[in-house]
Design a protein around this motif. Structure first.
Motif, short mmCIF file in Angstrom:
data_model
loop_
_atom_site.label_atom_id
_atom_site.label_comp_id
_atom_site.label_asym_id
_atom_site.label_seq_id
_atom_site.Cartn_x
_atom_site.Cartn_y
_atom_site.Cartn_z
N LYS A 23 0.83 -1.21 0.00
CA LYS A 23 0.00 0.00 0.00
C LYS A 23 0.87 1.26 0.00
N ALA A 24 1.99 1.23 0.72
CA ALA A 24 2.87 2.39 0.75
C ALA A 24 3.43 2.69 -0.64
N VAL A 25 3.73 1.64 -1.41
CA VAL A 25 4.20 1.85 -2.78
C VAL A 25 3.08 2.43 -3.64
N LEU A 26 1.88 1.86 -3.56
CA LEU A 26 0.76 2.33 -4.37
C LEU A 26 0.40 3.78 -4.03
N ALA A 27 0.57 4.16 -2.76
CA ALA A 27 0.25 5.53 -2.36
C ALA A 27 1.18 6.54 -2.99
N ARG A 28 2.33 6.12 -3.47
CA ARG A 28 3.29 7.04 -4.08
C ARG A 28 3.11 7.16 -5.59
N LEU A 29 2.19 6.41 -6.15
CA LEU A 29 1.92 6.55 -7.58
C LEU A 29 1.43 7.95 -7.89
N GLU A 30 1.97 8.56 -8.90
CA GLU A 30 1.49 9.86 -9.35
C GLU A 30 0.12 9.71 -9.99
N ARG A 31 -0.62 10.81 -10.03
CA ARG A 31 -1.96 10.77 -10.63
C ARG A 31 -1.87 10.29 -12.07
N GLY A 32 -2.61 9.26 -12.39
CA GLY A 32 -2.60 8.71 -13.75
C GLY A 32 -1.50 7.70 -14.00
N GLU A 33 -0.54 7.57 -13.08
CA GLU A 33 0.53 6.60 -13.27
C GLU A 33 0.00 5.19 -13.01
N ARG A 34 0.50 4.23 -13.76
CA ARG A 34 -0.02 2.87 -13.67
C ARG A 34 1.04 1.95 -13.06
N LEU A 35 0.56 0.99 -12.29
CA LEU A 35 1.45 0.01 -11.69
C LEU A 35 2.17 -0.79 -12.77
N THR A 36 1.53 -0.98 -13.92
CA THR A 36 2.14 -1.71 -15.03
C THR A 36 3.49 -1.12 -15.40
N THR A 37 3.55 0.21 -15.46
CA THR A 37 4.80 0.88 -15.85
C THR A 37 5.74 1.07 -14.66
N LEU A 38 5.22 0.97 -13.44
CA LEU A 38 6.07 1.17 -12.26
C LEU A 38 6.89 -0.07 -11.92
N LEU A 39 6.39 -1.25 -12.21
CA LEU A 39 7.09 -2.47 -11.80
C LEU A 39 8.54 -2.53 -12.29
N PRO A 40 8.85 -2.20 -13.55
CA PRO A 40 10.27 -2.20 -13.96
C PRO A 40 11.11 -1.21 -13.16
N VAL A 41 10.51 -0.08 -12.79
CA VAL A 41 11.22 0.91 -11.99
C VAL A 41 11.53 0.34 -10.61
N LEU A 42 10.57 -0.36 -10.01
CA LEU A 42 10.79 -0.97 -8.71
C LEU A 42 11.93 -1.98 -8.75
N ARG A 43 12.03 -2.72 -9.83
CA ARG A 43 13.09 -3.72 -9.93
C ARG A 43 14.46 -3.08 -10.14
N ARG A 44 14.48 -1.93 -10.83
CA ARG A 44 15.76 -1.27 -11.09
C ARG A 44 16.27 -0.52 -9.86
N ASP A 45 15.35 0.10 -9.10
CA ASP A 45 15.77 0.96 -7.99
C ASP A 45 14.89 0.66 -6.77
N PRO A 46 15.00 -0.54 -6.20
CA PRO A 46 14.07 -0.94 -5.14
C PRO A 46 14.19 -0.12 -3.86
N ARG A 47 15.42 0.27 -3.48
CA ARG A 47 15.59 0.94 -2.20
C ARG A 47 14.90 2.30 -2.17
N ARG A 48 14.82 2.94 -3.30
CA ARG A 48 14.12 4.23 -3.37
C ARG A 48 12.65 4.07 -3.00
N TRP A 49 12.12 2.87 -3.18
CA TRP A 49 10.71 2.61 -2.92
C TRP A 49 10.50 1.82 -1.64
N GLY A 50 11.56 1.70 -0.84
CA GLY A 50 11.45 1.00 0.44
C GLY A 50 11.46 -0.50 0.34
N LEU A 51 11.97 -1.06 -0.76
CA LEU A 51 12.04 -2.49 -0.97
C LEU A 51 13.48 -2.97 -0.92
N THR A 52 13.66 -4.25 -0.65
CA THR A 52 14.98 -4.85 -0.75
C THR A 52 15.17 -5.39 -2.16
#
Length: 312
Positions: A23-52
């Motif tokens: 939920k903390a990750v989803l709450a940071r989505l910008e208006r109109g931004e889709r999780l589909t396009t965010l997943l590659p970003v999470l994998r490239r830079d996980p620590r920025r999003w609070g993930l290991t």
């Protein structure tokens, strides 16, 4: 049902992340931004999003996530009052069965207390069904009377169900009303979650948070609302000293007076009791006059107040 909503359900409940973390990750989505396009970003830079890195490496959803019928918290139809809840209490998805268009405007929720007078409850439901979004909690007496009212008259209504909707097998009359698009089932739990008493208190608070008005028809004073909703007590025998933060309504015909303003957000809990003593004995004609002063009175409501519900 949409692919994005199905992806949210996978991310929240099957990705391996904790629910709070997802939920903390989803709450940071910008208006109109889709999780589909965010997943590659999470994998490239996980620590920025609070993930290991290990968590991010597992974020590979199936090519076709399991479809779900749910409203995301970033959709317009999602209740605005729920969107204002703290993140830890805010449901990311509101699961439904039926026509989500039934969920419109400020919600009037009848609480679970057994009614002191079922006649008052039935009259109140008859007045509200066509004009205000009206809801009850499945398993309560108010829900039984709500379903009975829908079968006898026009209008739409909502039932909150405290289990996953895939595990819920409603009676035939309830299922028929859902298929007709007149009854909407809502749940805050994922589709396959079975009922459990340990969720009841939290679900009751979340249901109250979704409502603009909580209507109580019991004999004892209602508990204070755990949200910003206005608490209404429909009783033919009002106490000499009404409870604080509770609006006392002494007849179903007067309920529209308490709802006439239709706030765009839940009203503050602190509100003096109405009607005043001299208003408690308003005739239907006087009630109509008061409603007319607040705005146009719908024809169906006018006919009901005057006892002519069957007029063309």
């Amino acid at each position: 049902m949409s692919e994005e909503t199905a992806l949210w359900a996978w991310f929240l409940f099957r990705s391996g992340l904790g629910l709070a973390q997802a939920k903390a990750v989803l709450a940071r989505l910008e208006r109109g931004e889709r999780l589909t396009t965010l997943l590659p970003v999470l994998r490239r830079d996980p620590r920025r999003w609070g993930l290991t890195p290990a968590q991010a490496a597992r974020l590979h959803p199936p090519s076709q996530p399991t479809p779900v019928s749910a409203l995301r918290w970033d959709e317009a139809a999602y209740p605005a009052s729920l969107r204002r809840l703290p993140l830890e209490r805010r449901p990311a998805l509101l699961f439904y069965r039926g026509d989500p268009q039934v969920l419109r405007g400020p919600l009037c929720l009848f609480d679970e207390a057994p009614p002191a007078d079922e006649g008052l409850l039935d009259e109140a439901l008859a007045l509200l069904l066509d004009e205000w979004p009206t809801a009850a909690v499945w398993g309560s007496r108010a829900a039984e009377r709500l379903v009975a009212a829908l079968r006898e008259m026009s209008g739409t209504a909502i039932l909150f169900v405290r289990q996953g909707l895939a595990t819920f097998e409603p009676p035939a009359e309830v299922g028929g009303l859902v298929e007709e698009g007149r009854l909407l089932l809502l749940s805050f739990l994922p589709d396959t979650r079975p009922p459990s008493p340990r969720w009841a208190a939290l679900l009751a608070e979340t249901e109250a948070a979704a409502a603009a008005y909580l209507i109580h028809c019991g004999t004892e004073p209602p508990a204070l609302a755990p949200s910003g909703a206005t608490r209404l007590w429909l009783t033919a025998a009002p106490p000499a000293a009404p409870p604080p933060s509770v609006t006392v309504v002494t007849a179903p015909a007067l309920l529209p007076l308490a709802l006439a303003d239709r706030p765009s957000r839940p009203a503050p809990a602190s509100r003096p009791a109405v009607p005043e003593p001299e208003e408690e004995r308003l005739s239907p004609q006087e009630a109509l006059a008061r409603l007319g002063a607040a705005g146009k009175v719908p024809d169906k409501l006018r006919r009901r107040l005057l006892g002519r519900a069957d007029d063309p």
